[in-house]
Design a protein around this motif. Structure first.
Motif, PDB file in Angstrom:
ATOM      1  N   LEU A 122     -37.498  28.890 -27.097  1.00  0.00           N
ATOM      2  CA  LEU A 122     -38.823  28.695 -26.482  1.00  0.00           C
ATOM      3  C   LEU A 122     -38.734  28.740 -24.970  1.00  0.00           C
ATOM      4  N   ASP A 126     -48.437  24.846 -26.640  1.00  0.00           N
ATOM      5  CA  ASP A 126     -47.129  24.419 -26.168  1.00  0.00           C
ATOM      6  C   ASP A 126     -47.018  22.904 -25.987  1.00  0.00           C
ATOM      7  N   LYS A 154     -44.143  28.113 -32.795  1.00  0.00           N
ATOM      8  CA  LYS A 154     -43.534  26.893 -32.262  1.00  0.00           C
ATOM      9  C   LYS A 154     -43.249  25.899 -33.387  1.00  0.00           C
ATOM     10  N   ARG A 171     -34.057  25.610 -30.605  1.00  0.00           N
ATOM     11  CA  ARG A 171     -35.312  25.394 -29.870  1.00  0.00           C
ATOM     12  C   ARG A 171     -35.275  26.020 -28.474  1.00  0.00           C
ATOM     13  N   LYS A 185     -42.500  16.739 -27.640  1.00  0.00           N
ATOM     14  CA  LYS A 185     -41.958  16.337 -26.332  1.00  0.00           C
ATOM     15  C   LYS A 185     -43.041  15.581 -25.578  1.00  0.00           C
ATOM     16  N   GLU A 238     -33.764  20.051 -29.884  1.00  0.00           N
ATOM     17  CA  GLU A 238     -33.271  21.124 -29.010  1.00  0.00           C
ATOM     18  C   GLU A 238     -31.756  21.125 -28.891  1.00  0.00           C
TER      19      GLU A 238
HETATM   20  N1  GLY Z   1     -41.965  23.910 -24.045  1.00  0.00           N
HETATM   21  C1  GLY Z   1     -40.778  24.167 -24.742  1.00  0.00           C
HETATM   22  C2  GLY Z   1     -40.472  23.180 -25.826  1.00  0.00           C
HETATM   23  O1  GLY Z   1     -41.334  22.424 -26.221  1.00  0.00           O
HETATM   24  O2  GLY Z   1     -39.366  23.115 -26.283  1.00  0.00           O
END
Ligand code: GLY
Length: 352
Positions: free
Chosen positions: A236, A129, A219, A233, A135, A229
């Motif tokens: 997740l 993750d 992922k 996304r 991110k 996002e």
């Molecule tokens: N942990 C969720 C993401 O990376 O979007």
């Protein structure tokens, strides 16, 4: 060693191995004049850096866990990089759990407006993750991960030999994110863990590698489709809306994955009511997570404290509280701002 490629803001290669992380790192350092290795205290005590490289290597040790993700640490990192004369063509490497790779990535995103970096995650949660998907960030006094940037590492070196450094509790907490990937996008993951207890999984390195690889693939495919996002996304985030509130309410005494475990059972119950998710699949959540010693319920009297925290969730838009739902295995949906009375009734099903 196997490799998964993520195409997002840049090409990010995820290398998966068992005991070869140093070789992969040596390759990544090739041709760089300088590299800053940012490593958490605990992990620093597990390794002696015998990296064969012509690169001038600077090792910066930072506190474990959330203190490592503070503005104090970031200021120190910027000073260290400045004092060592880091330029745009130099490299940052983060070795540690999710907190370490998050802050290393954020230092890389902000130094000279963005330099290359490599993530070497050492926890299950980091491997499937935190280090995947670009991110990066740090905590503010007002909450976790409120400051950050999208800045993918050029390489992610995932090596299962690090996992011996984890307690059973941390190992299981990381598996919660793997299980989440199973429900939202790859039911093979669920088949692999059904009927197994934590120790059976931990002691089977081939199985652990298969699970981690499958979760990274989920992922990678989501992030390649929607890096920033804008919508997709968010899948997740299954189980995370309630989980973030529980983490805050527990004053972070629960691991993120433990809160996600409870949050997934809640989301499954909400999905049973709102998206016709079958009772069998709701039960499957409880069975699999419970087998891994993950919590599946939370204090009944906490609800009045949790409700206001739900709207503080980072993924909330304006006044809308959004839940990711499961319509069936591998099929997600969304629910915006369900009524408080209904949420409270669903919470009763996960409270103790
Ligand atoms: N942990 C969720 C993401 O990376 O979007």
């Amino acid at each position: 060693m196997s490799t998964i490629t993520i195409k997002a803001d840049r090409i990010s290669q995820v290398h998966i191995s068992d005991g070869e992380w140093d070789l992969a790192l040596e390759k990544a350092l090739d041709g760089r004049a300088r590299a800053a290795i940012i490593v958490s205290e605990t992990i620093a005590s597990h390794i002696n850096f015998e990296i064969e490289s012509d690169t001038d290597i600077h090792i910066f040790t930072i506190p474990d866990g959330e203190e490592g993700k503070s503005s104090r640490t970031l200021l120190k990192l910027w000073d260290w990089l400045g004092a060592a004369g880091f330029t745009r063509s130099d490299l940052i490497v983060g070795i540690g759990g999710g907190a370490t790779t998050d802050i290393a990535g954020f230092a890389a995103a902000t130094w000279l407006r963005g330099i290359d970096w490599v993530a070497v995650p050492t926890s299950v949660a980091g491997m499937v993750d935190a280090a995947i998907g670009g991110k990066t960030g740090m905590n503010s006094d007002y909450g976790k991960n409120l400051i950050g940037s999208f800045h993918s590492p050029i390489h992610v070196i995932v090596d299962t030999s690090w996992l011996t450094t984890l307690s059973d509790r941390d190992f299981a907490a990381g598996l919660a994110e793997v299980i989440k990937c199973g429900f939202i996008a790859d039911k093979k993951i669920l088949d692999l863990v059904e009927g197994k207890e934590l120790s059976q999984i931990r002691n089977d390195n081939d199985l652990v590698t298969q699970l981690i690889t499958a979760a990274i693939n989920v992922k990678a495919s989501v992030v390649s489709a929607d890096f920033k996002e804008s919508f997709h996304r968010e899948v997740l985030n299954y189980g995370h809306t309630l989980a973030h509130a529980i983490e805050i309410d527990s004053k972070y005494s629960l691991r993120h994955g433990e809160a996600v475990s409870i949050g997934m059972v809640f989301a499954a119950e909400l999905s049973h009511t709102h998206a016709s998710l079958s009772k069998e699949i709701v039960d499957q959540h409880r069975r699999i997570l419970n087998n891994l010693n993950l919590p599946i319920s939370y204090e009944a009297q906490a609800w009045t404290r949790l409700l206001p925290l739900l709207s503080l969730d980072k993924k909330a838009r304006g006044r809308t509280i959004r839940f990711v739902l499961l319509e069936a295995l591998e099929k997600t949906g969304r629910l915006d701002s369900p009524g408080e009375r209904e949420l409270s009734a669903i919470y009763e099903r996960v409270s103790k």
